[in-house]
Design a protein around this motif. Structure first.
Motif, mmCIF file in Angstrom:
data_model
loop_
_atom_site.group_PDB
_atom_site.id
_atom_site.type_symbol
_atom_site.label_atom_id
_atom_site.label_comp_id
_atom_site.label_asym_id
_atom_site.label_seq_id
_atom_site.Cartn_x
_atom_site.Cartn_y
_atom_site.Cartn_z
ATOM 1 N N ASP A 31 -5.141 -53.910 43.453
ATOM 2 C CA ASP A 31 -5.410 -53.214 42.247
ATOM 3 C C ASP A 31 -5.818 -51.778 42.568
ATOM 4 N N ARG A 40 -7.149 -38.378 43.165
ATOM 5 C CA ARG A 40 -8.020 -38.381 43.949
ATOM 6 C C ARG A 40 -7.918 -37.835 45.150
ATOM 7 N N THR A 41 -6.625 -38.021 45.707
ATOM 8 C CA THR A 41 -6.493 -37.724 46.944
ATOM 9 C C THR A 41 -5.231 -36.573 47.509
ATOM 10 N N CYS A 116 -11.587 -38.758 63.405
ATOM 11 C CA CYS A 116 -10.812 -37.609 62.549
ATOM 12 C C CYS A 116 -11.032 -36.269 63.444
ATOM 13 N N ARG A 228 -18.043 -40.907 48.712
ATOM 14 C CA ARG A 228 -18.698 -39.897 48.035
ATOM 15 C C ARG A 228 -19.581 -39.267 49.032
ATOM 16 N N PHE A 231 -17.268 -37.072 51.459
ATOM 17 C CA PHE A 231 -16.859 -36.113 50.867
ATOM 18 C C PHE A 231 -18.035 -34.906 50.834
ATOM 19 N N HIS A 262 -8.066 -31.190 59.115
ATOM 20 C CA HIS A 262 -7.603 -32.502 59.090
ATOM 21 C C HIS A 262 -7.151 -33.036 57.825
ATOM 22 N N ASN A 265 -8.101 -35.714 52.641
ATOM 23 C CA ASN A 265 -8.258 -35.796 51.129
ATOM 24 C C ASN A 265 -7.705 -34.329 50.710
ATOM 25 N N ILE A 268 -10.570 -32.221 49.310
ATOM 26 C CA ILE A 268 -11.784 -31.789 50.228
ATOM 27 C C ILE A 268 -11.023 -30.347 50.842
ATOM 28 N N PHE A 322 -13.306 -32.860 59.953
ATOM 29 C CA PHE A 322 -14.460 -33.574 59.801
ATOM 30 C C PHE A 322 -14.195 -35.151 59.604
HETATM 31 O O1 UT7 Z 1 -11.395 -38.638 57.577
HETATM 32 C C1 UT7 Z 1 -12.417 -38.889 56.542
HETATM 33 C C2 UT7 Z 1 -12.116 -39.966 55.976
HETATM 34 N N1 UT7 Z 1 -12.421 -40.023 54.779
HETATM 35 C C3 UT7 Z 1 -12.594 -39.325 53.746
HETATM 36 O O2 UT7 Z 1 -12.601 -37.966 54.098
HETATM 37 C C4 UT7 Z 1 -13.124 -39.632 52.388
HETATM 38 C C5 UT7 Z 1 -13.795 -38.928 51.342
HETATM 39 N N2 UT7 Z 1 -14.032 -39.372 50.075
HETATM 40 C C6 UT7 Z 1 -13.086 -39.430 49.254
HETATM 41 O O3 UT7 Z 1 -11.881 -38.970 49.771
HETATM 42 C C7 UT7 Z 1 -13.182 -40.222 47.915
HETATM 43 O O4 UT7 Z 1 -14.557 -40.508 47.794
HETATM 44 C C8 UT7 Z 1 -12.217 -41.016 47.573
HETATM 45 C C9 UT7 Z 1 -10.731 -40.871 47.614
HETATM 46 C C10 UT7 Z 1 -12.184 -42.167 48.548
HETATM 47 C C11 UT7 Z 1 -12.817 -41.959 46.253
HETATM 48 O O5 UT7 Z 1 -12.761 -40.811 45.428
HETATM 49 P P1 UT7 Z 1 -14.052 -40.917 44.377
HETATM 50 O O6 UT7 Z 1 -13.617 -39.892 43.300
HETATM 51 O O7 UT7 Z 1 -15.255 -40.454 45.319
HETATM 52 O O8 UT7 Z 1 -14.030 -42.254 43.777
HETATM 53 P P2 UT7 Z 1 -15.414 -43.198 43.575
HETATM 54 O O9 UT7 Z 1 -15.593 -43.745 45.200
HETATM 55 O O10 UT7 Z 1 -16.584 -42.714 43.152
HETATM 56 O O11 UT7 Z 1 -14.848 -44.294 42.644
HETATM 57 C C12 UT7 Z 1 -14.487 -43.789 41.441
HETATM 58 C C13 UT7 Z 1 -13.690 -45.302 40.964
HETATM 59 C C14 UT7 Z 1 -14.808 -46.426 41.093
HETATM 60 O O12 UT7 Z 1 -14.460 -47.386 39.627
HETATM 61 P P3 UT7 Z 1 -15.748 -47.351 38.654
HETATM 62 O O13 UT7 Z 1 -16.971 -47.754 39.417
HETATM 63 O O14 UT7 Z 1 -15.824 -45.873 38.258
HETATM 64 O O15 UT7 Z 1 -15.188 -48.352 37.747
HETATM 65 C C15 UT7 Z 1 -13.899 -47.416 42.223
HETATM 66 O O16 UT7 Z 1 -14.022 -48.627 41.930
HETATM 67 O O17 UT7 Z 1 -12.556 -45.470 41.351
HETATM 68 C C16 UT7 Z 1 -12.522 -46.889 41.792
HETATM 69 N N3 UT7 Z 1 -11.576 -46.958 43.021
HETATM 70 C C17 UT7 Z 1 -10.295 -46.937 42.913
HETATM 71 N N4 UT7 Z 1 -9.577 -47.146 41.904
HETATM 72 C C18 UT7 Z 1 -7.979 -47.275 42.008
HETATM 73 C C19 UT7 Z 1 -11.979 -46.902 44.351
HETATM 74 N N5 UT7 Z 1 -10.840 -46.930 45.098
HETATM 75 C C20 UT7 Z 1 -9.733 -46.896 44.245
HETATM 76 C C21 UT7 Z 1 -8.304 -47.064 44.271
HETATM 77 N N6 UT7 Z 1 -7.555 -47.232 43.215
HETATM 78 N N7 UT7 Z 1 -7.761 -46.974 45.632
#
Ligand code: UT7
Length: 335
Positions: A31, A40-41, A116, A228, A231, A262, A265, A268, A322
């Motif tokens: 989903d 978002r990315t 990373c 989060r 991020f 890196h 996102n 970021i 990072f």
């Molecule tokens: O190298 C280091 C690696 N990682 C990173 O740097 C990650 C850093 N963080 C991020 O890039 C972001 O936090 C994400 C892209 C992973 C997520 O974005 P966000 O804006 O922080 O979303 P969130 O986790 O707060 O989730 C928001 C909503 C949630 O739904 P509800 O609770 O609002 O209904 C999640 O369940 O988005 C939902 N969600 C998704 N929906 C569709 C989470 N992943 C997905 C998805 N597709 N893949």
């Protein structure tokens, strides 16, 4: 003979597997949606390996390209550093498999476990080795196969959409010119965030058995991430370490021609540039095509920016990363 005064990246290369996986392809498996992922990315697609494209094999292909780009022979290389969080096997490290494939039996090999930010740790380590007179031409390689270790269910969607497979390499060589090459490296880590981005199992701290039967059921074999929190840490630590590297090297932000961050996102990296007051057009982004290739990401972006002419002879470049650990770093390089 005196030790070299500097080390310089004299060649770069990368390899990504041919299979393209779009956001719509992922939306057929769990989903998610193209709109969510892009918004978002910034990611549009990523590459997934076939069985023959292991971490070591992709690393060897990227390495051959970097050595050719440097105008060297493979036999000129006297040390291999390899960064990966997805080694071919648990041990030995994947650097020896790259070495074997390249036919460089006998030269030093070391795996770097810094996820990373591995590329930044490898640049600093290679620079120190070269300037200490230990090695003359160090091959650094970042390579990852994420696609065999991520969760293709709704539960894993937050992480799975981010990652892609690929490899990058560079040759770091001794130089007599102190004004070029790796001018400054700043490296940091904070284990306080270790469980905020990790894969727990299999792990030797699991008793009585390091590969518990429950690990697929409880999903501890897949990456776990507090997106989060990551991020927030990334957008705080990246500007900080870039400023630190500039301060220590004596350069100003305006002196930097290209920032190669890196690719975790796009938001970021845009936020980091905004916080620093750095022009967005000087930031390299390729996450659209490859997603997050972890140890390879800075190297792939650097190679593309060199090959398309954004980085030229004389360019002042800042690398920054990072990631998991948490670990982070920045380097200032004159090409
Ligand atoms: O190298 C280091 C690696 N990682 C990173 O740097 C990650 C850093 N963080 C991020 O890039 C972001 O936090 C994400 C892209 C992973 C997520 O974005 P966000 O804006 O922080 O979303 P969130 O986790 O707060 O989730 C928001 C909503 C949630 O739904 P509800 O609770 O609002 O209904 C999640 O369940 O988005 C939902 N969600 C998704 N929906 C569709 C989470 N992943 C997905 C998805 N597709 N893949």
């Amino acid at each position: 003979m005196a030790n070299p005064v500097a080390s310089k990246i004299i060649g770069t290369g990368h390899y990504v597997p041919p299979t393209v996986v779009t956001n719509d392809d992922l939306a057929k498996r769990f989903d998610t949606s193209d709109e969510w992922i892009q918004q978002r990315t910034g990611i549009k697609e990523r590459r997934y390996s076939k069985p023959e494209d292991t971490t070591a094999h992709m690393g060897a292909l990227a390495a051959r390209a970097a050595v050719e780009d440097a105008g060297l022979e493979l036999t000129d290389i006297d040390c291999i550093l390899l960064g990966t969080l997805s080694p071919d096997v648990t041990f030995p490290g994947s650097s020896v498999f790259v070495q074997r494939e390249l036919g460089l039996h006998g030269i030093a090999c070391m795996d770097i476990r810094n996820q990373c930010s591995a590329y930044l740790y490898m640049v600093a380590t290679a620079d120190a080795y070269v300037r200490a007179g230990l090695f003359k031409n160090v091959l650094i390689i970042g390579s990852e196969v994420h696609s065999t270790g991520i969760d293709f269910s709704d539960e894993g969607r937050d992480v799975t959409v981010l990652f892609g497979d690929g490899a990058a390499a560079a040759v770091i060589s001794a130089s007599d010119d102190p004004k070029v090459g790796v001018l400054q490296s700043c490296l940091h880590a904070d284990g306080a965030g270790a469980e905020l981005l990790w894969i727990q199992n299999p792990g030797s701290r699991e008793f009585p058995h390091r590969a518990p039967e429950s690990m697929y059921e409880d999903k501890s074999v897949y990456p776990g991430m507090d997106g989060r929190a990551v991020f927030k840490w990334a957008t705080r630590k990246l500007p900080e370490v870039i400023r630190e590297a500039l301060d220590k090297s004596g350069y100003e932000l305006d002196d930097i021609d290209v920032l190669v961050p890196h690719q975790a996102n796009m938001r970021i990296n845009q936020m980091v540039a905004k916080q620093l007051g750095f022009p967005q057009e000087k930031v390299v982004h390729n996450i659209q095509k490859y997603g997050n290739t972890t140890a390879a990401s800075v190297g792939i972006a650097l190679d593309e920016a060199r090959k398309d002419g954004r980085i030229k002879e004389g360019s002042l470049v800042c690398l920054a990363a990072f990631g998991s650990g948490f670990t982070w770093g920045a380097s200032i390089l004159r090409f």
